[in-house]
Design a protein around this motif. Structure first.
Motif, short mmCIF file in Angstrom:
data_model
loop_
_atom_site.label_atom_id
_atom_site.label_comp_id
_atom_site.label_asym_id
_atom_site.label_seq_id
_atom_site.Cartn_x
_atom_site.Cartn_y
_atom_site.Cartn_z
N ARG A 1 -2.00 -12.31 48.55
CA ARG A 1 -1.49 -11.50 49.65
C ARG A 1 -2.56 -11.20 50.69
NH1 ARG A 1 0.69 -9.64 44.96
NH2 ARG A 1 2.95 -9.69 44.78
N ASP A 2 -3.81 -11.33 50.32
CA ASP A 2 -4.91 -11.11 51.26
C ASP A 2 -6.05 -12.02 50.87
OD1 ASP A 2 -6.32 -9.84 49.10
OD2 ASP A 2 -5.35 -7.94 49.60
N VAL A 3 -7.12 -12.00 51.66
CA VAL A 3 -8.21 -12.95 51.43
C VAL A 3 -8.90 -12.71 50.08
CG1 VAL A 3 -8.62 -13.39 53.87
CG2 VAL A 3 -9.83 -11.50 52.75
N ASP A 4 -8.94 -11.46 49.63
CA ASP A 4 -9.56 -11.19 48.34
C ASP A 4 -8.76 -11.81 47.20
OD1 ASP A 4 -11.64 -9.78 49.51
OD2 ASP A 4 -10.63 -7.84 49.32
N GLU A 5 -7.42 -11.71 47.28
CA GLU A 5 -6.59 -12.31 46.25
C GLU A 5 -6.71 -13.83 46.25
OE1 GLU A 5 -2.53 -11.17 46.18
OE2 GLU A 5 -2.94 -9.13 45.46
N VAL A 6 -6.78 -14.42 47.44
CA VAL A 6 -6.94 -15.87 47.53
C VAL A 6 -8.29 -16.29 46.96
CG1 VAL A 6 -7.15 -17.83 49.11
CG2 VAL A 6 -5.33 -16.15 49.45
N GLU A 7 -9.33 -15.53 47.26
CA GLU A 7 -10.65 -15.83 46.70
C GLU A 7 -10.61 -15.83 45.18
OE1 GLU A 7 -15.07 -13.78 46.40
OE2 GLU A 7 -13.88 -13.42 48.20
N ARG A 8 -9.99 -14.80 44.61
CA ARG A 8 -9.90 -14.73 43.15
C ARG A 8 -9.03 -15.86 42.59
NH1 ARG A 8 -9.54 -9.17 44.38
NH2 ARG A 8 -7.25 -9.21 44.19
N ALA A 9 -7.97 -16.22 43.33
CA ALA A 9 -7.09 -17.29 42.87
C ALA A 9 -7.82 -18.63 42.85
CB ALA A 9 -5.85 -17.36 43.75
N ILE A 10 -8.67 -18.87 43.84
CA ILE A 10 -9.47 -20.10 43.83
C ILE A 10 -10.38 -20.11 42.61
CG2 ILE A 10 -11.28 -21.41 45.01
CD1 ILE A 10 -10.12 -20.39 47.66
N GLU A 11 -11.04 -19.00 42.36
CA GLU A 11 -11.95 -18.91 41.22
C GLU A 11 -11.21 -19.09 39.90
OE1 GLU A 11 -13.65 -15.10 41.89
OE2 GLU A 11 -15.14 -15.83 43.33
N ASP A 12 -9.97 -18.58 39.84
CA ASP A 12 -9.20 -18.62 38.60
C ASP A 12 -8.50 -19.96 38.37
OD1 ASP A 12 -9.91 -16.00 38.11
OD2 ASP A 12 -8.00 -15.15 38.80
N ASN A 13 -8.09 -20.64 39.45
CA ASN A 13 -7.21 -21.79 39.29
C ASN A 13 -7.82 -23.14 39.60
OD1 ASN A 13 -4.67 -20.29 38.65
ND2 ASN A 13 -5.00 -19.45 40.70
N VAL A 14 -8.79 -23.19 40.51
CA VAL A 14 -9.39 -24.47 40.85
C VAL A 14 -10.30 -24.92 39.71
CG1 VAL A 14 -10.93 -25.66 42.45
CG2 VAL A 14 -9.23 -24.05 43.33
N PRO A 15 -10.15 -26.14 39.23
CA PRO A 15 -10.99 -26.63 38.13
C PRO A 15 -12.48 -26.46 38.42
CG PRO A 15 -9.19 -28.15 38.53
CD PRO A 15 -9.14 -27.14 39.64
N ALA A 16 -13.24 -26.13 37.41
CA ALA A 16 -14.65 -25.77 37.57
C ALA A 16 -15.45 -26.83 38.29
CB ALA A 16 -15.26 -25.48 36.19
N ARG A 17 -15.16 -28.10 38.02
CA ARG A 17 -15.99 -29.16 38.62
C ARG A 17 -15.80 -29.28 40.13
NH1 ARG A 17 -12.07 -32.20 35.76
NH2 ARG A 17 -10.96 -33.81 36.95
N PHE A 18 -14.75 -28.63 40.67
CA PHE A 18 -14.51 -28.67 42.11
C PHE A 18 -14.90 -27.37 42.82
CE2 PHE A 18 -11.10 -31.49 40.34
CZ PHE A 18 -11.61 -32.69 40.81
N GLN A 19 -15.34 -26.38 42.07
CA GLN A 19 -15.61 -25.07 42.65
C GLN A 19 -16.69 -25.10 43.73
OE1 GLN A 19 -14.49 -21.80 42.11
NE2 GLN A 19 -12.79 -22.43 40.81
N ALA A 20 -17.72 -25.90 43.54
CA ALA A 20 -18.85 -25.89 44.48
C ALA A 20 -18.43 -26.25 45.90
CB ALA A 20 -19.95 -26.85 43.99
#
Length: 220
Positions: free
Chosen positions: A164-183
């Motif tokens: 719903r806001d940039v903070d939630e999207v930031e957390r969603a990226i950290e939670d859902n994007v596979p670790a090898r793509f996080q960088a």
């Protein structure tokens, strides 16, 4: 910018892997489009980019960084000197004051070095969480996710990272994007939003992840 509706679930892990594999294939080593020569100039460039385009910031900082690429040199320029270089950027007077203020803190408290701590970075004038995350990612290689309007839009349209806001999207990226793509995740997403998944008319016809994207209002 916020969503009032209930958030849909994020895409499943297998789709996340497929999406980021394609983005990585198209651009294996994405980088910020802001020009910088060291962590200090990156801090300044990102702080100046608020409510301004990367192209406009680069045009202004090319001359600025040629004469002041350290906090000490920036202090020598002073507010008026910085202002002369960045007056084509929105809010240039306040930004010039912030640049001098953060330069003074870096000289007096950090021996002229940019800290690699989010808390320390966000304590600097004109440096918010997004700026800090860009610096942590681009200058220090930390998998920090700097969410702007492009990433917010792409994260929700594709359901890679709904929020719903940039903070939630930031957390969603950290939670859902596979670790090898996080960088590189935030670079891929911002470039995708800037050049393909655009706000008014997404360029779905050339989108490499069109078949994996649940966005219902696809363009031809």
């Amino acid at each position: 910018m916020a969503l009032s509706r209930r958030l849909p679930p994020a895409l499943p892990f297998s789709d996340q892997v497929a999406i980021f594999s394609r983005l990585a294939e198209g651009n294996p080593a994405p980088e910020t489009e802001l020009l910088f020569v060291n962590p200090f100039t990156l801090v300044v460039a990102v702080a100046l980019s608020a409510q301004a385009t990367d192209v406009g910031v680069n045009r202004a900082t090319r001359g600025l960084f040629a004469v002041a690429d350290t906090p000490a040199k920036m202090l020598e320029l002073g507010v008026e000197g910085v202002t002369e270089h960045i007056r084509t950027i929105g809010l240039f007077r306040q930004k010039a004051r912030n640049v001098i203020a953060l330069s003074r803190i870096l000289v007096e408290e950090y021996d002229g070095q940019v800290p690699d701590s989010r808390a320390a970075l966000t304590s600097l004038p004109g440096v918010g969480r997004k700026t800090a995350n860009v610096v942590l990612s681009c200058a220090f290689g930390h998998p920090a996710q700097a969410v702007d309007t492009h990433i917010f839009r792409v994260g929700n349209r594709t359901r890679i990272a709904p929020g719903r806001d940039v903070d939630e999207v930031e957390r969603a990226i950290e939670d859902n994007v596979p670790a090898r793509f996080q960088a590189h995740a935030h670079h891929w997403l911002i470039l995708h939003g800037r050049y393909i998944c655009q706000a008014r008319k997404p360029r779905c016809g050339i989108c490499p992840i069109r078949d994996l994207c649940p966005y219902e209002e696809k363009t031809a």
